[in-house]
Each structure stands twice: as structure tokens, then as C-alpha cells.
Design an enzyme around this catalytic site. Structure first.
Site, PDB file in Angstrom:
ATOM      1  N   GLY A  33      25.976  -6.534  14.313  1.00  0.00           N
ATOM      2  CA  GLY A  33      25.671  -7.857  13.779  1.00  0.00           C
ATOM      3  C   GLY A  33      24.182  -8.058  13.568  1.00  0.00           C
ATOM      4  O   GLY A  33      23.418  -7.093  13.480  1.00  0.00           O
ATOM      5  N   LEU A  35      22.928  -9.052  10.840  1.00  0.00           N
ATOM      6  CA  LEU A  35      22.862  -8.222   9.629  1.00  0.00           C
ATOM      7  C   LEU A  35      21.641  -8.566   8.773  1.00  0.00           C
ATOM      8  O   LEU A  35      21.240  -9.723   8.678  1.00  0.00           O
ATOM      9  CB  LEU A  35      24.147  -8.405   8.802  1.00  0.00           C
ATOM     10  CG  LEU A  35      25.460  -8.093   9.536  1.00  0.00           C
ATOM     11  CD1 LEU A  35      26.654  -8.248   8.585  1.00  0.00           C
ATOM     12  CD2 LEU A  35      25.458  -6.691  10.142  1.00  0.00           C
ATOM     13  N   HIS A  39      21.613  -3.345   6.493  1.00  0.00           N
ATOM     14  CA  HIS A  39      23.083  -3.330   6.576  1.00  0.00           C
ATOM     15  C   HIS A  39      23.696  -3.553   5.198  1.00  0.00           C
ATOM     16  O   HIS A  39      24.708  -2.954   4.856  1.00  0.00           O
ATOM     17  CB  HIS A  39      23.577  -4.428   7.524  1.00  0.00           C
ATOM     18  CG  HIS A  39      23.166  -4.250   8.950  1.00  0.00           C
ATOM     19  ND1 HIS A  39      22.230  -5.062   9.555  1.00  0.00           N
ATOM     20  CD2 HIS A  39      23.571  -3.365   9.896  1.00  0.00           C
ATOM     21  CE1 HIS A  39      22.078  -4.687  10.816  1.00  0.00           C
ATOM     22  NE2 HIS A  39      22.872  -3.660  11.052  1.00  0.00           N
ATOM     23  N   GLN A  63      26.177   0.611  25.484  1.00  0.00           N
ATOM     24  CA  GLN A  63      25.011   1.355  25.019  1.00  0.00           C
ATOM     25  C   GLN A  63      23.685   0.694  25.393  1.00  0.00           C
ATOM     26  O   GLN A  63      22.631   1.136  24.975  1.00  0.00           O
ATOM     27  CB  GLN A  63      25.093   1.573  23.507  1.00  0.00           C
ATOM     28  CG  GLN A  63      24.923   0.332  22.649  1.00  0.00           C
ATOM     29  CD  GLN A  63      25.218   0.629  21.187  1.00  0.00           C
ATOM     30  OE1 GLN A  63      26.364   0.795  20.790  1.00  0.00           O
ATOM     31  NE2 GLN A  63      24.164   0.713  20.369  1.00  0.00           N
ATOM     32  N   LEU A 186      13.463  -2.185   8.321  1.00  0.00           N
ATOM     33  CA  LEU A 186      14.248  -3.359   8.696  1.00  0.00           C
ATOM     34  C   LEU A 186      15.051  -3.044   9.953  1.00  0.00           C
ATOM     35  O   LEU A 186      15.581  -1.947  10.112  1.00  0.00           O
ATOM     36  CB  LEU A 186      15.204  -3.749   7.569  1.00  0.00           C
ATOM     37  CG  LEU A 186      14.572  -4.245   6.281  1.00  0.00           C
ATOM     38  CD1 LEU A 186      15.617  -4.987   5.434  1.00  0.00           C
ATOM     39  CD2 LEU A 186      13.404  -5.175   6.530  1.00  0.00           C
ATOM     40  N   SER A 188      17.370  -5.317  13.239  1.00  0.00           N
ATOM     41  CA  SER A 188      17.763  -6.604  13.832  1.00  0.00           C
ATOM     42  C   SER A 188      16.725  -7.043  14.857  1.00  0.00           C
ATOM     43  O   SER A 188      16.546  -8.230  15.121  1.00  0.00           O
ATOM     44  CB  SER A 188      19.127  -6.474  14.505  1.00  0.00           C
ATOM     45  OG  SER A 188      20.053  -5.964  13.584  1.00  0.00           O
TER      46      SER A 188
HETATM   47  O1  PAF Z   1      23.699   1.233  15.054  1.00  0.00           O
HETATM   48  C1  PAF Z   1      24.367   0.344  15.613  1.00  0.00           C
HETATM   49  O2  PAF Z   1      24.348  -0.816  15.216  1.00  0.00           O
HETATM   50  C2  PAF Z   1      25.225   0.678  16.821  1.00  0.00           C
HETATM   51  O3  PAF Z   1      24.619   1.653  17.608  1.00  0.00           O
HETATM   52  C3  PAF Z   1      26.663   1.109  16.442  1.00  0.00           C
HETATM   53  C4  PAF Z   1      26.677   2.374  15.619  1.00  0.00           C
HETATM   54  C5  PAF Z   1      27.333  -0.017  15.666  1.00  0.00           C
HETATM   55  C6  PAF Z   1      27.468   1.366  17.712  1.00  0.00           C
HETATM   56  O4  PAF Z   1      27.530   0.248  18.520  1.00  0.00           O
END
Ligand code: PAF
Length: 289
Positions: A33, A35, A39, A63, A186, A188
Site C-alpha cells: 500500500g 501507493l 506502483h 518482514q 519513489l 512509500s
Molecule cells: O515490496 C513490497 O512492497 C513488499 O516487500 C512485498 C513484495 C509486497 C511483500 O510484502
């Protein structure tokens, strides 16, 4: 057509089934998200190649190596959905944490030496968390092609290896990094920068460009290239270079001498925001095939 928001795995499977039956290629863009135009480029690429486009929005706790980072990660559901709609996304899959992880997972993907350097060195468990959630998302969505940004070069290398090692029938497509006019990649995380930090943030890309210029000009000693590039980061108490490394782009291992294509990658703390970026460099005699 407006994008369909789906929050459960069962519903996603039900909605994707007709596309699969009609043999529409399913293109998948996994995201967390918040975005932005980077993206958007992934989604546009998916839209141009696939009959059905699925975007996932899921801030994956597995993660994150720091609880405060997970908490602070930007969440902008309404504008994310607007962007997906404007780009003709068919399905937005935005599950809650409990849907993806109903209990503590006991099976995790282990990433091995691909995660030993760059971000893997500083974020313990990060790539295991990424590979585990991506494997789960691939099982749920069953896409034909999945699109990932080249800004996260180590992540892309891990995902390419994941599908190879687990025989997952998904084609992985890397999509070039989108940059601001001054070169800042860019991300987030850029939302966390104040005006002054934003001005300083571009120094990471400046350092990477310095390295690229030296390498394309024939420099072959990684230590010398790194030292010169790092010197491009201004001495400012708000800036801390976490790493600047020169690695081979597939195995993500440091090179002893620059004799072929390399990835120059860095992570820079700007205040309390951690930014990453990378460039691919070819020495003068190297011709890519
Ligand atoms: O790159 C990301 O936004 C994240 O690491 C992913 C690939 C969506 C996995 O959570």
C-alpha cells in the site's frame, strides 16, 4: 470497471476462478500500500500484458524487524483504492493480518546467502518474511506473471530464486525504478521526510551515480569506488549511510574486482527514515547479452 475490493482468501479464489477459466492471463502486483507512481508503473505494466490484474495491499508484519517501523508504516487505503480504480485494476486483495496469519506461522521460507548482504545484513529475518508472504500470495492468487520494482533489487533477486527453488509457475518481471526529477527513487517511505530531509535524501542517488560513472569509466577496485561514492553524502547529522556495496546482481555477493555487470546498492538513514536505492553498472569492456 471499478476494482473489486476483496478481504478474504476464499473470496479471492472465487473471483479469480472465472478469469482462469476464460484463460485470461492473471497479472499480480504485490504491494504494502501507500501507493505512488512507482506502483502505478507496475500496475500499468501488468495491465498492458494481462487480461486480469490483481493488486494486493498487505503490510506484512513478518518482514519488519522493528515494531515501531511496522507501526509507522504509512497506510492510505482510500487513495490506494482510487489509484487502482483509475488504472483499471480488476481485483484489490487487502486481507487483514488475521486472514493471512490466523496463528503464529511455524513454516517460514529460509533465504540463505542471498540475504547475507545489503539489507539482509541489517534487517534480520526481513527476506524470510518477504519470501514467506510472497509464497503465500502466489498460492492464493496463482498469477501467471508477477511484477516487482527494481528499486528493491535484493528482494527481486530473492523472489526470482524463490520461484526457481520451489518450482512455482509464475513469471517474474522486474520493472524499472521511477524517480523524482532530481533522481530520488519513489518510495512509500519518502512520505516520512520533511522538506529539509527531502532535499538531503537525493544524496544517496548522487553517490550511486558517482559509483556508476567511475565503473563505466573503467574503475575496477570496489573499495576505491565505494569510498569515493560515499564521500558524496554530505556530512550532516541527519544523514547516516548504513551501507554502500558493490555486489554481483544475481547472487548478491560482494565482488573483489569489478570485471562484469555489478549492482551498486545503498541504504541511507535520513532522520528517522531509511531509504534504499541501487543502480546497475557495466564496466567498459562488458557487453550484456
Ligand atoms: O515490496 C513490497 O512492497 C513488499 O516487500 C512485498 C513484495 C509486497 C511483500 O510484502
Amino acid at each position: 470497471m471499478s476494482a473489486l475490493l476483496i478481504e478474504t482468501i476464499a473470496e479471492l479464489r472465487g473471483q479469480a476462478a472465472p478469469a482462469r477459466r476464460s484463460e485470461l492471463a492473471i497479472g499480480f502486483v504485490p504491494t504494502m500500500g501507500a501507493l505512488h507512481a512507482g506502483h502505478a508503473r507496475l500496475i500499468e505494466r501488468a495491465r498492458s500484458q494481462c487480461g486480469c490484474v490483481v493488486v494486493s495491499i498487505f503490510v506484512n508484519p513478518l518482514q519488519f524487524d522493528r515494531a515501531d517501523d511496522l507501526e509507522r508504516y504509512p497506510r492510505t487505503r482510500a487513495s490506494d483504492l482510487d489509484l487502482c480504480r483509475s488504472l483499471g485494476v480488476d481485483i484489490v486483495f487487502a486481507p487483514a493480518v488475521g486472514e493471512m496469519y490466523p496463528g503464529e506461522p511455524s513454516c517460514l521460507v529460509q533465504v540463505g546467502r542471498l540475504g547475507d548482504h545489503l539489507c539482509g545484513r541489517f534487517r534480520p529475518g526481513h527476506f524470510s518474511g518477504v519470501a514467506t508472504v510472497v509464497l503465500k500470495l502466489f498460492e492464493i492468487v496463482q498469477p501467471d506473471t508477477a511484477f516487482f520494482g527494481e528499486k528493491d533489487a535484493q528482494q527481486l533477486a530473492v523472489i526470482r530464486r524463490l520461484v526457481r527453488d520451489f518450482n512455482i509457475p509464475v513469471h517474474i518481471e522486474g520493472v524499472e525504478t521511477v524517480r523524482e526529477a532530481d533522481g530520488l527513487a519513489l518510495s512509500s517511505r519518502n512520505r516520512g521526510l520533511n522538506l529539509e530531509e527531502r532535499r538531503l535524501a537525493v544524496s544517496l542517488y548522487d553517490a550511486l551515480c558517482d559509483a556508476r560513472e567511475r565503473i563505466t569509466g573503467g574503475a575496477s577496485d570496489p573499495a576505491a569506488v565505494k569510498a569515493a561514492a560515499a564521500a558524496r553524502i554530505p556530512a550532516d547529522e541527519r544523514l547516516r549511510l548504513e551501507y554502500l556495496e558493490i555486489v554481483d546482481p544475481v547472487e548478491i555477493q560482494p565482488v573483489e574486482t569489478i570485471a562484469g555487470r555489478v549492482l551498486v546498492a545503498g541504504a541511507l538513514w535520513v532522520g528517522s527514515t531509511r531509504l534504499i536505492d541501487n543502480v546497475i553498472c557495466d564496466p567498459p569492456a562488458h557487453h550484456s547479452t
